[in-house]
Design a protein around this motif. Structure first.
Motif, PDB file in Angstrom:
ATOM      1  N   ARG A  84     -39.178  58.156 -39.260  1.00  0.00           N
ATOM      2  CA  ARG A  84     -39.866  56.898 -39.519  1.00  0.00           C
ATOM      3  C   ARG A  84     -40.334  56.348 -38.198  1.00  0.00           C
ATOM      4  O   ARG A  84     -39.641  56.432 -37.195  1.00  0.00           O
ATOM      5  CB  ARG A  84     -38.939  55.892 -40.201  1.00  0.00           C
ATOM      6  CG  ARG A  84     -38.452  56.331 -41.567  1.00  0.00           C
ATOM      7  CD  ARG A  84     -37.757  55.202 -42.260  1.00  0.00           C
ATOM      8  NE  ARG A  84     -36.623  54.740 -41.484  1.00  0.00           N
ATOM      9  CZ  ARG A  84     -36.017  53.585 -41.685  1.00  0.00           C
ATOM     10  NH1 ARG A  84     -36.470  52.751 -42.585  1.00  0.00           N
ATOM     11  NH2 ARG A  84     -34.986  53.229 -40.950  1.00  0.00           N
ATOM     12  N   ARG A 103     -43.650  59.594 -41.065  1.00  0.00           N
ATOM     13  CA  ARG A 103     -43.698  58.523 -42.051  1.00  0.00           C
ATOM     14  C   ARG A 103     -43.699  57.187 -41.316  1.00  0.00           C
ATOM     15  O   ARG A 103     -42.805  56.896 -40.529  1.00  0.00           O
ATOM     16  CB  ARG A 103     -42.492  58.611 -42.997  1.00  0.00           C
ATOM     17  CG  ARG A 103     -42.573  57.633 -44.166  1.00  0.00           C
ATOM     18  CD  ARG A 103     -41.493  57.937 -45.185  1.00  0.00           C
ATOM     19  NE  ARG A 103     -41.677  59.229 -45.810  1.00  0.00           N
ATOM     20  CZ  ARG A 103     -42.480  59.450 -46.846  1.00  0.00           C
ATOM     21  NH1 ARG A 103     -43.172  58.464 -47.377  1.00  0.00           N
ATOM     22  NH2 ARG A 103     -42.587  60.654 -47.372  1.00  0.00           N
ATOM     23  N   ILE A 121     -47.283  58.464 -45.271  1.00  0.00           N
ATOM     24  CA  ILE A 121     -47.171  59.611 -44.379  1.00  0.00           C
ATOM     25  C   ILE A 121     -48.556  60.143 -44.051  1.00  0.00           C
ATOM     26  O   ILE A 121     -49.456  60.091 -44.897  1.00  0.00           O
ATOM     27  CB  ILE A 121     -46.285  60.708 -45.013  1.00  0.00           C
ATOM     28  CG1 ILE A 121     -45.963  61.818 -44.004  1.00  0.00           C
ATOM     29  CG2 ILE A 121     -46.945  61.297 -46.250  1.00  0.00           C
ATOM     30  CD1 ILE A 121     -44.875  62.764 -44.471  1.00  0.00           C
TER      31      ILE A 121
END
Length: 245
Positions: free
Chosen positions: A3, A232, A244
């Motif tokens: 992330r 992401r 994403i």
């Protein structure tokens, strides 16, 4: 799953005399600042690098390009004492935060730090607040920029081109935080990244599963883009993945 948090930054009147500091470095006097209660303080040095460029560092020997990332929260008042070991007048000018003329850090307001001296710049980050008109003034949380404004003309172009710049992050309570220090990506003239041209552009490494944060700053007169694949993205406010690429 990776992330990532991403932020895009588009791109004091000194009194006569000097005040000696405990370390023996003369300090240029400054008038009262924007906030009386300092919540955090740090030292910043402008120093020559081995390649002839100039960078900011938390110590004289740690100067780098970009300079250290400065962080604060809305409601904080940050005092930055800049010591000039660069041999030429330099300054520190910040975007996105509140300050008085004393901390503007530009030649027009006599805010340059002379060689061998130091000066304190004070910055305020305020939360959202109501105006007398009833409208709301947004808070200063965001991703900002600090840089020289004294070397090479009134805009500090010479200092910026030499390496005197860095990121300033103002967070809001509750913001998600990265797992490591933010990556600062300054895209400048001649297709450089942090003043490095291909094939010597910097490599940014992270481990799978980490939440990492990029502060992207554009220098010069051209538009720059920043894009990664296979990661992401997450909201910098909630940490919730948003998609994403």
């Amino acid at each position: 799953m990776k992330r990532l948090l991403i932020a895009l930054v588009i791109l004091p009147i000194a009194l006569p005399g000097a005040i000696p500091t405990a370390a023996g470095t003369p300090r240029q006097a400054s008038p009262p600042q924007v906030c009386d209660d300092i919540t955090d303080a740090t030292n910043l040095f402008a120093a020559k690098l081995k390649d002839g460029r100039i960078g900011y560092g938390l110590t004289p020997d740690s100067a780098s390009i970009p300079g250290p990332t400065l962080s604060m929260y809305e409601g904080d008042c940050l005092a930055v004492t800049l010591t000039n070991d660069a041999g030429r007048p330099v300054g520190m000018h910040a975007h996105g935060v509140g300050y008085t003329i004393a901390s503007d850090g530009t030649p027009i307001n006599d805010g340059c730090v002379q060689p061998g001296r130091s000066r304190t710049f004070v910055f305020e980050a305020h939360p959202p607040r109501s105006r007398e008109s009833g409208s709301v003034e947004p808070g200063t949380a965001g991703y900002w920029h600090y840089h020289d404004h004294c070397m090479g003309g009134p805009h500090g172009t010479g200092g910026v081109n030499a390496g005197l710049f860095g990121a300033l992050i103002v967070r809001r309570e509750g913001d998600s935080l990265p797992d490591r220090e933010p990556f600062v990506v300054v895209m400048g003239p001649a297709m450089t990244i942090n003043l490095r041209a291909a094939p010597r552009t910097p490599i940014f490494r992270a481990n799978q599963g980490e939440t990492v944060e990029f502060v992207v700053i554009g220098h010069g007169d051209l538009f720059h883009t920043f894009h990664l694949h296979g990661h992401r993205w997450a909201s910098n406010r909630t940490g919730i993945p948003t998609g994403i690429d």
